[in-house]
Design a protein around this motif. Structure first.
Motif, PDB file in Angstrom:
ATOM      1  N   GLU A 262      41.782  34.174  43.730  1.00 32.78           N
ATOM      2  CA  GLU A 262      42.540  34.870  44.770  1.00 32.78           C
ATOM      3  C   GLU A 262      44.030  34.564  44.669  1.00 32.78           C
ATOM      4  O   GLU A 262      44.872  35.446  44.848  1.00 32.78           O
ATOM      5  N   GLN A 263      44.349  33.312  44.368  1.00 37.59           N
ATOM      6  CA  GLN A 263      45.751  32.902  44.309  1.00 37.59           C
ATOM      7  C   GLN A 263      46.516  33.712  43.268  1.00 37.59           C
ATOM      8  O   GLN A 263      47.698  34.011  43.450  1.00 37.59           O
ATOM      9  N   VAL A 264      45.856  34.081  42.183  1.00 33.64           N
ATOM     10  CA  VAL A 264      46.512  34.854  41.127  1.00 33.64           C
ATOM     11  C   VAL A 264      46.579  36.335  41.485  1.00 33.64           C
ATOM     12  O   VAL A 264      47.653  36.945  41.474  1.00 33.64           O
ATOM     13  N   ILE A 265      45.436  36.935  41.836  1.00 36.53           N
ATOM     14  CA  ILE A 265      45.423  38.399  41.965  1.00 36.53           C
ATOM     15  C   ILE A 265      46.213  38.894  43.173  1.00 36.53           C
ATOM     16  O   ILE A 265      46.747  40.005  43.155  1.00 36.53           O
ATOM     17  N   MET A 266      46.321  38.064  44.220  1.00 35.10           N
ATOM     18  CA  MET A 266      47.048  38.512  45.407  1.00 35.10           C
ATOM     19  C   MET A 266      48.564  38.512  45.211  1.00 35.10           C
ATOM     20  O   MET A 266      49.307  38.938  46.096  1.00 35.10           O
ATOM     21  N   THR A 267      49.047  38.038  44.059  1.00 37.25           N
ATOM     22  CA  THR A 267      50.485  38.114  43.769  1.00 37.25           C
ATOM     23  C   THR A 267      50.873  39.477  43.208  1.00 37.25           C
ATOM     24  O   THR A 267      52.057  39.796  43.123  1.00 37.25           O
ATOM     25  N   PHE A 268      49.879  40.282  42.832  1.00 38.38           N
ATOM     26  CA  PHE A 268      50.158  41.602  42.277  1.00 38.38           C
ATOM     27  C   PHE A 268      50.270  42.624  43.410  1.00 38.38           C
ATOM     28  O   PHE A 268      49.319  42.806  44.180  1.00 38.38           O
ATOM     29  N   PRO A 269      51.400  43.325  43.515  1.00 37.46           N
ATOM     30  CA  PRO A 269      51.558  44.311  44.598  1.00 37.46           C
ATOM     31  C   PRO A 269      50.581  45.476  44.465  1.00 37.46           C
ATOM     32  O   PRO A 269      50.287  46.149  45.457  1.00 37.46           O
ATOM     33  N   GLU A 270      50.069  45.720  43.266  1.00 34.88           N
ATOM     34  CA  GLU A 270      49.147  46.831  43.069  1.00 34.88           C
ATOM     35  C   GLU A 270      47.757  46.552  43.643  1.00 34.88           C
ATOM     36  O   GLU A 270      46.986  47.481  43.888  1.00 34.88           O
ATOM     37  N   VAL A 271      47.438  45.270  43.830  1.00 36.74           N
ATOM     38  CA  VAL A 271      46.091  44.890  44.255  1.00 36.74           C
ATOM     39  C   VAL A 271      45.898  45.202  45.728  1.00 36.74           C
ATOM     40  O   VAL A 271      46.776  44.957  46.559  1.00 36.74           O
ATOM     41  N   GLY A 272      44.704  45.742  46.049  1.00 37.81           N
ATOM     42  CA  GLY A 272      44.388  46.074  47.433  1.00 37.81           C
ATOM     43  C   GLY A 272      43.901  44.878  48.219  1.00 37.81           C
ATOM     44  O   GLY A 272      44.300  43.747  47.963  1.00 37.81           O
ATOM     45  N   GLN A 273      42.972  45.108  49.151  1.00 36.00           N
ATOM     46  CA  GLN A 273      42.595  44.073  50.108  1.00 36.00           C
ATOM     47  C   GLN A 273      41.326  43.306  49.728  1.00 36.00           C
ATOM     48  O   GLN A 273      40.957  42.367  50.426  1.00 36.00           O
ATOM     49  N   ASN A 274      40.645  43.695  48.657  1.00 37.74           N
ATOM     50  CA  ASN A 274      39.349  43.082  48.406  1.00 37.74           C
ATOM     51  C   ASN A 274      39.138  42.834  46.920  1.00 37.74           C
ATOM     52  O   ASN A 274      39.710  43.528  46.064  1.00 37.74           O
ATOM     53  N   TYR A 275      38.313  41.854  46.625  1.00 41.77           N
ATOM     54  CA  TYR A 275      37.946  41.547  45.243  1.00 41.77           C
ATOM     55  C   TYR A 275      36.573  40.894  45.264  1.00 41.77           C
ATOM     56  O   TYR A 275      36.089  40.434  46.307  1.00 41.77           O
ATOM     57  N   HIS A 276      35.942  40.840  44.090  1.00 42.90           N
ATOM     58  CA  HIS A 276      34.628  40.212  43.991  1.00 42.90           C
ATOM     59  C   HIS A 276      34.456  39.627  42.592  1.00 42.90           C
ATOM     60  O   HIS A 276      34.936  40.199  41.607  1.00 42.90           O
ATOM     61  N   ILE A 277      33.793  38.488  42.535  1.00 44.93           N
ATOM     62  CA  ILE A 277      33.562  37.800  41.266  1.00 44.93           C
ATOM     63  C   ILE A 277      32.084  37.882  40.928  1.00 44.93           C
ATOM     64  O   ILE A 277      31.227  37.486  41.718  1.00 44.93           O
ATOM     65  N   LEU A 278      31.777  38.414  39.747  1.00 45.41           N
ATOM     66  CA  LEU A 278      30.403  38.509  39.269  1.00 45.41           C
ATOM     67  C   LEU A 278      30.223  37.548  38.093  1.00 45.41           C
ATOM     68  O   LEU A 278      31.013  37.572  37.138  1.00 45.41           O
ATOM     69  N   LEU A 279      29.210  36.721  38.167  1.00 40.50           N
ATOM     70  CA  LEU A 279      28.874  35.815  37.070  1.00 40.50           C
ATOM     71  C   LEU A 279      27.610  36.338  36.418  1.00 40.50           C
ATOM     72  O   LEU A 279      26.566  36.473  37.069  1.00 40.50           O
ATOM     73  N   GLU A 280      27.691  36.664  35.133  1.00 38.92           N
ATOM     74  CA  GLU A 280      26.596  37.294  34.415  1.00 38.92           C
ATOM     75  C   GLU A 280      26.335  36.549  33.112  1.00 38.92           C
ATOM     76  O   GLU A 280      27.113  35.683  32.701  1.00 38.92           O
ATOM     77  N   ASN A 281      25.245  36.924  32.460  1.00 41.53           N
ATOM     78  CA  ASN A 281      24.950  36.409  31.124  1.00 41.53           C
ATOM     79  C   ASN A 281      24.621  37.605  30.243  1.00 41.53           C
ATOM     80  O   ASN A 281      23.708  38.383  30.555  1.00 41.53           O
ATOM     81  N   ASP A 282      25.372  37.760  29.143  1.00 42.55           N
ATOM     82  CA  ASP A 282      25.193  38.929  28.270  1.00 42.55           C
ATOM     83  C   ASP A 282      24.234  38.666  27.115  1.00 42.55           C
ATOM     84  O   ASP A 282      24.144  39.455  26.171  1.00 42.55           O
ATOM     85  N   GLY A 283      23.501  37.563  27.194  1.00 42.88           N
ATOM     86  CA  GLY A 283      22.582  37.201  26.128  1.00 42.88           C
ATOM     87  C   GLY A 283      23.189  36.254  25.115  1.00 42.88           C
ATOM     88  O   GLY A 283      22.466  35.550  24.401  1.00 42.88           O
ATOM     89  N   LEU A 284      24.512  36.213  25.079  1.00 43.19           N
ATOM     90  CA  LEU A 284      25.208  35.298  24.175  1.00 43.19           C
ATOM     91  C   LEU A 284      25.842  34.131  24.926  1.00 43.19           C
ATOM     92  O   LEU A 284      26.104  33.080  24.350  1.00 43.19           O
ATOM     93  N   GLY A 285      26.081  34.332  26.198  1.00 44.21           N
ATOM     94  CA  GLY A 285      26.696  33.285  26.996  1.00 44.21           C
ATOM     95  C   GLY A 285      27.123  33.819  28.350  1.00 44.21           C
ATOM     96  O   GLY A 285      26.895  34.988  28.689  1.00 44.21           O
ATOM     97  N   ASP A 286      27.749  32.952  29.134  1.00 39.86           N
ATOM     98  CA  ASP A 286      28.189  33.333  30.471  1.00 39.86           C
ATOM     99  C   ASP A 286      29.413  34.232  30.411  1.00 39.86           C
ATOM    100  O   ASP A 286      30.309  34.052  29.573  1.00 39.86           O
ATOM    101  N   VAL A 287      29.449  35.188  31.329  1.00 43.27           N
ATOM    102  CA  VAL A 287      30.574  36.104  31.439  1.00 43.27           C
ATOM    103  C   VAL A 287      31.013  36.149  32.896  1.00 43.27           C
ATOM    104  O   VAL A 287      30.178  36.267  33.804  1.00 43.27           O
ATOM    105  N   MET A 288      32.315  36.038  33.130  1.00 42.01           N
ATOM    106  CA  MET A 288      32.851  36.192  34.471  1.00 42.01           C
ATOM    107  C   MET A 288      33.556  37.535  34.563  1.00 42.01           C
ATOM    108  O   MET A 288      34.468  37.826  33.782  1.00 42.01           O
ATOM    109  N   ARG A 289      33.141  38.348  35.523  1.00 43.40           N
ATOM    110  CA  ARG A 289      33.732  39.663  35.738  1.00 43.40           C
ATOM    111  C   ARG A 289      34.395  39.681  37.114  1.00 43.40           C
ATOM    112  O   ARG A 289      33.761  39.340  38.116  1.00 43.40           O
ATOM    113  N   VAL A 290      35.663  40.040  37.168  1.00 43.81           N
ATOM    114  CA  VAL A 290      36.405  40.089  38.424  1.00 43.81           C
ATOM    115  C   VAL A 290      36.689  41.545  38.762  1.00 43.81           C
ATOM    116  O   VAL A 290      37.400  42.242  38.031  1.00 43.81           O
TER     117      VAL A 290
END
Length: 432
Positions: free
Chosen positions: A342-370
């Motif tokens: 949150e500390q990073v993305i809220m510095t961008f004026p283009e960013v709106g009011q909400n965000y979500h973090i998804l933690l997944e595994n693509d079969g090769l390893g962990d992936v973080m999707r924001v």
């Protein structure tokens, strides 16, 4: 108004003297329940073992599991007929935790909450709208009684129902609100969708807490409503709201050390850390009769802010809650907290009011999707512009967390919303 501000002006020597006196009284009270009587005896803590507040570290920690094991009344230190109120956790992740209060406990809590609110400018002439949940949750009633202690016109609106909240605020001219930071943004969106400007409302002070948020998030709220936003800290085990509060300087929360002894420890070793170093907050109650608690491990991560506050108060300051020890997730061997994102993305004026973090595994390893909402005026058809923004956000996040996430830019208001605490992380990785 001396009841609200006289204790704030104590010097360090007076605070230490009060702490020692009240700690000894608290230890005597805790020996009235079998749990603490045995715990203190096993640790070799006798009636004359504590000669200064620093000796507190010889007392064993109390954990959430300890409180659960004593549910419902194992930690009572008075007869049940002296209890006038009980608050209780939901128990969704285990046995519930019940905290019981005498009338003196309730009065002391109301005074502390009034002290907090008075410190940031709340006065009898204000109209206070409480947008927090009531019932077993401590946030609603705790701050409600503080507002009434000051003498405000108090509106117990409760949580949610944005149209009703907006109507009440307009009809009665609400000047002070208690609200979740994430819900405040949602409320602002509702007002804008009605064709009105949130900054035109008479609201001048917002008291926020119950979920972590960044300084960038605070600035958005203040700009949106043209008001001042003050951070509050509390937890049910220590009453609820009113444990610590920002002053007008907005530079750390003053912990009321005449009512609590705060410590910050290394979450692994349990040893004290230096001022300025991040660790786990540990709290001891000093004014509770019904159910005093010793050295409670909150799991909240923060730090003591070194030096004196410009406001002149000598009560120690802690930083805003940076997250919880159990909120941390690990991606590719790196410890990450949602607040860093949150500390990073809220510095961008283009960013709106909400965000979500998804933690997944693509079969090769962990992936973080924001997933990041983008304001309407920036969500353009030129994919090159969006791609550059996506790339820049990903790079800034990597600089902060040392892991490169996948960043999805989505339309404004497209991510799920809740009028309760915001759910920022979904972990769908397979558990082994």
């Amino acid at each position: 108004m001396e009841i609200f501000d006289s204790a704030e002006l104590l010097d360090r020597d007076a605070i230490t003297e009060i702490q020692l006196k009240r700690l000894k009284t608290t230890l005597a009270r805790t020996r009235k329940c079998d749990f603490y009587k045995k715990r203190l005896a096993d640790a070799g803590i006798g009636e004359n073992s504590i000669s200064s507040p620093d000796a507190l570290e010889n007392i064993p920690f109390t954990t959430k599991d300890d409180l659960r094991s004593q549910y419902p009344k194992g930690l009572l230190c008075v007869n049940q007929n002296e209890i006038v109120r009980m608050h209780c956790s939901s128990g969704t992740t285990g046995s519930p935790v019940a905290i019981c209060h005498t009338q003196n406990d309730i009065n002391s809590w109301a005074d502390l909450m009034a002290r907090c609110m008075y410190m940031v400018g709340v006065r009898k002439e204000d109209v206070f709208q409480n947008m927090s949940g009531y019932g077993l949750f401590t946030g609603g009633l705790g701050i409600h009684f503080g507002a009434e202690r000051i003498g405000c016109m108090t509106i117990p609106a409760g949580a949610g129902n944005s149209r009703r909240q907006i109507k009440l605020a307009k009809d009665f001219g609400t000047t002070v609100a208690h609200i979740l930071p994430s819900y405040a943004l949602i409320l602002g969106e509702h007002i804008r969708n009605m064709g009105e400007d949130p900054a035109d409302y008479p609201l001048k002070i917002a008291l926020v807490g119950a979920e972590p948020y960044t300084e960038e998030f605070r600035k958005r709220l203040e700009t949106l409503f043209n008001m001042k936003v003050y951070n509050s800290y509390g937890l049910s085990e220590m009453n609820g709201p009113g444990v610590g509060f920002e002053c007008l300087q907005q530079n750390g929360l003053h912990i009321w050390e005449d009512a609590y002894i705060p410590e910050i420890i290394d979450p692994v070793s349990g040893k004290h850390v230096d001022d300025g170093e991040i660790g786990e907050l540990v709290m001891t109650s000093l004014c509770r009769e019904g159910m005093p608690i010793l050295r409670y491990r909150t799991r909240d991560l923060t730090r003591f802010i070194p030096g004196d506050c410009e406001c002149g108060r000598k009560h120690r300051r802690m930083d805003r809650i940076l997250g919880r020890a159990d909120d941390m997730f690990i991606v590719k061997g790196v410890n990450i907290y949602p607040m860093q994102i949150e500390q990073v993305i809220m510095t961008f004026p283009e960013v709106g009011q909400n965000y979500h973090i998804l933690l997944e595994n693509d079969g090769l390893g962990d992936v973080m999707r924001v997933q990041v909402e983008i304001r309407d005026e920036y969500f353009v058809e030129d994919m090159r512009i969006l791609h550059n923004l996506q790339k820049t956000i990903a790079q800034r996040l990597r600089d902060e967390i040392l892991v490169t996430p996948k960043v999805d830019l989505v339309e404004n208001n497209s991510l799920p919303r809740t009028e309760g605490k915001a759910v920022r992380v979904t972990d769908s990785r397979q558990k082994k």
